[in-house]
Design a protein around this motif. Structure first.
Motif, mmCIF file in Angstrom:
data_model
loop_
_atom_site.group_PDB
_atom_site.id
_atom_site.type_symbol
_atom_site.label_atom_id
_atom_site.label_comp_id
_atom_site.label_asym_id
_atom_site.label_seq_id
_atom_site.Cartn_x
_atom_site.Cartn_y
_atom_site.Cartn_z
ATOM 1 N N LEU A 29 0.968 -1.287 -0.050
ATOM 2 C CA LEU A 29 -0.015 0.176 -0.093
ATOM 3 C C LEU A 29 0.940 1.191 -0.094
ATOM 4 O O LEU A 29 0.480 2.181 -0.663
ATOM 5 C CB LEU A 29 -1.002 -0.073 1.214
ATOM 6 N N ARG A 31 3.653 1.605 -1.487
ATOM 7 C CA ARG A 31 4.377 1.750 -2.795
ATOM 8 C C ARG A 31 3.251 2.170 -3.957
ATOM 9 O O ARG A 31 3.657 2.804 -4.876
ATOM 10 C CB ARG A 31 4.758 0.216 -3.430
ATOM 11 N N LEU A 32 1.898 1.690 -3.639
ATOM 12 C CA LEU A 32 0.922 1.932 -4.918
ATOM 13 C C LEU A 32 0.343 3.465 -4.755
ATOM 14 O O LEU A 32 0.609 4.442 -3.739
ATOM 15 C CB LEU A 32 -0.383 1.316 -4.427
ATOM 16 N N VAL A 36 -6.863 4.494 -6.019
ATOM 17 C CA VAL A 36 -7.412 3.197 -6.507
ATOM 18 C C VAL A 36 -7.638 3.758 -8.137
ATOM 19 O O VAL A 36 -7.074 3.103 -9.200
ATOM 20 C CB VAL A 36 -8.438 2.461 -6.128
ATOM 21 N N SER A 56 -2.969 10.820 -9.594
ATOM 22 C CA SER A 56 -2.764 9.802 -9.329
ATOM 23 C C SER A 56 -3.044 8.948 -10.639
ATOM 24 O O SER A 56 -4.255 8.650 -11.131
ATOM 25 C CB SER A 56 -3.699 9.080 -8.115
ATOM 26 N N GLY A 58 -3.872 5.689 -10.541
ATOM 27 C CA GLY A 58 -4.745 4.507 -10.244
ATOM 28 C C GLY A 58 -3.868 3.309 -10.074
ATOM 29 O O GLY A 58 -2.784 3.325 -10.317
ATOM 30 N N TRP A 59 -4.513 2.300 -9.637
ATOM 31 C CA TRP A 59 -3.899 1.078 -9.566
ATOM 32 C C TRP A 59 -4.315 0.123 -10.712
ATOM 33 O O TRP A 59 -5.460 0.191 -11.228
ATOM 34 C CB TRP A 59 -4.447 0.239 -8.052
ATOM 35 N N THR A 60 -3.431 -0.826 -11.091
ATOM 36 C CA THR A 60 -3.614 -1.522 -12.197
ATOM 37 C C THR A 60 -4.687 -2.712 -11.409
ATOM 38 O O THR A 60 -4.773 -2.799 -10.420
ATOM 39 C CB THR A 60 -2.351 -2.378 -12.970
ATOM 40 N N GLU A 61 -4.895 -3.638 -12.665
ATOM 41 C CA GLU A 61 -5.910 -4.731 -12.027
ATOM 42 C C GLU A 61 -5.161 -5.809 -11.495
ATOM 43 O O GLU A 61 -5.886 -6.159 -10.363
ATOM 44 C CB GLU A 61 -6.624 -5.438 -13.302
ATOM 45 N N GLU A 63 -2.530 -4.951 -9.521
ATOM 46 C CA GLU A 63 -2.341 -4.331 -7.960
ATOM 47 C C GLU A 63 -3.704 -4.629 -7.242
ATOM 48 O O GLU A 63 -3.649 -4.775 -6.180
ATOM 49 C CB GLU A 63 -2.022 -2.960 -8.164
ATOM 50 N N GLN A 64 -4.811 -4.300 -7.824
ATOM 51 C CA GLN A 64 -5.973 -4.438 -6.974
ATOM 52 C C GLN A 64 -6.190 -5.884 -6.814
ATOM 53 O O GLN A 64 -6.558 -5.929 -5.582
ATOM 54 C CB GLN A 64 -7.021 -4.050 -8.031
ATOM 55 N N VAL A 67 -3.748 -6.609 -3.887
ATOM 56 C CA VAL A 67 -4.377 -6.059 -2.627
ATOM 57 C C VAL A 67 -5.456 -6.846 -1.923
ATOM 58 O O VAL A 67 -5.726 -7.202 -0.625
ATOM 59 C CB VAL A 67 -4.657 -4.574 -2.774
#
Length: 116
Positions: A29, A31-32, A36, A56, A58-61, A63-64, A67
């Protein structure tokens, strides 16, 4: 002096894995990106303290998914540890002390003078 408890090996292993999963999730978390979803950056100095965030992406799929996997495992382990049959063997008044003992059971004791 605090009582020592004879924790079952599966409970110790569950608690240790819970520590590891929480550390891994926390590091991930950090690092991200902060959001989201992709969001623009902002600066707000109208509150009691100034808040700034860069844009941001956002997060990649992936990364999601990572998590979510870690959060799910954390939940499973927390349920396992807190509902373990061992706790029925510990008196109500001692449970907090025992729980704290379990949380720190894998830590090395402080180094002291060697007995000789």
């Amino acid at each position: 002096m605090a009582e020592t408890y004879d924790f079952p090996s599966d409970l110790l292993a569950g608690q240790e894995e819970l520590h590891q999963v929480r550390a891994e999730l926390s590091a991930l978390l950090k690092r991200l990106p902060w959001s989201v979803e992709p969001l623009d950056g902002f600066s707000d100095d109208h509150g009691w303290r100034k808040v700034e965030r860069p844009a941001s992406p956002g997060w990649t799929e992936d990364e999601q998914a990572e998590v979510e996997k870690l959060r799910q495992r954390e939940h499973e382990l927390a349920v396992f540890v807190t509902t373990h049959r061992f706790w029925a063997e510990v008196g109500t008044a001692e449970r907090v002390d025992a729980r704290m003992g379990l949380k720190h059971a894998q830590e090395e004791p402080p180094a002291g003078p060697e007995a000789g």
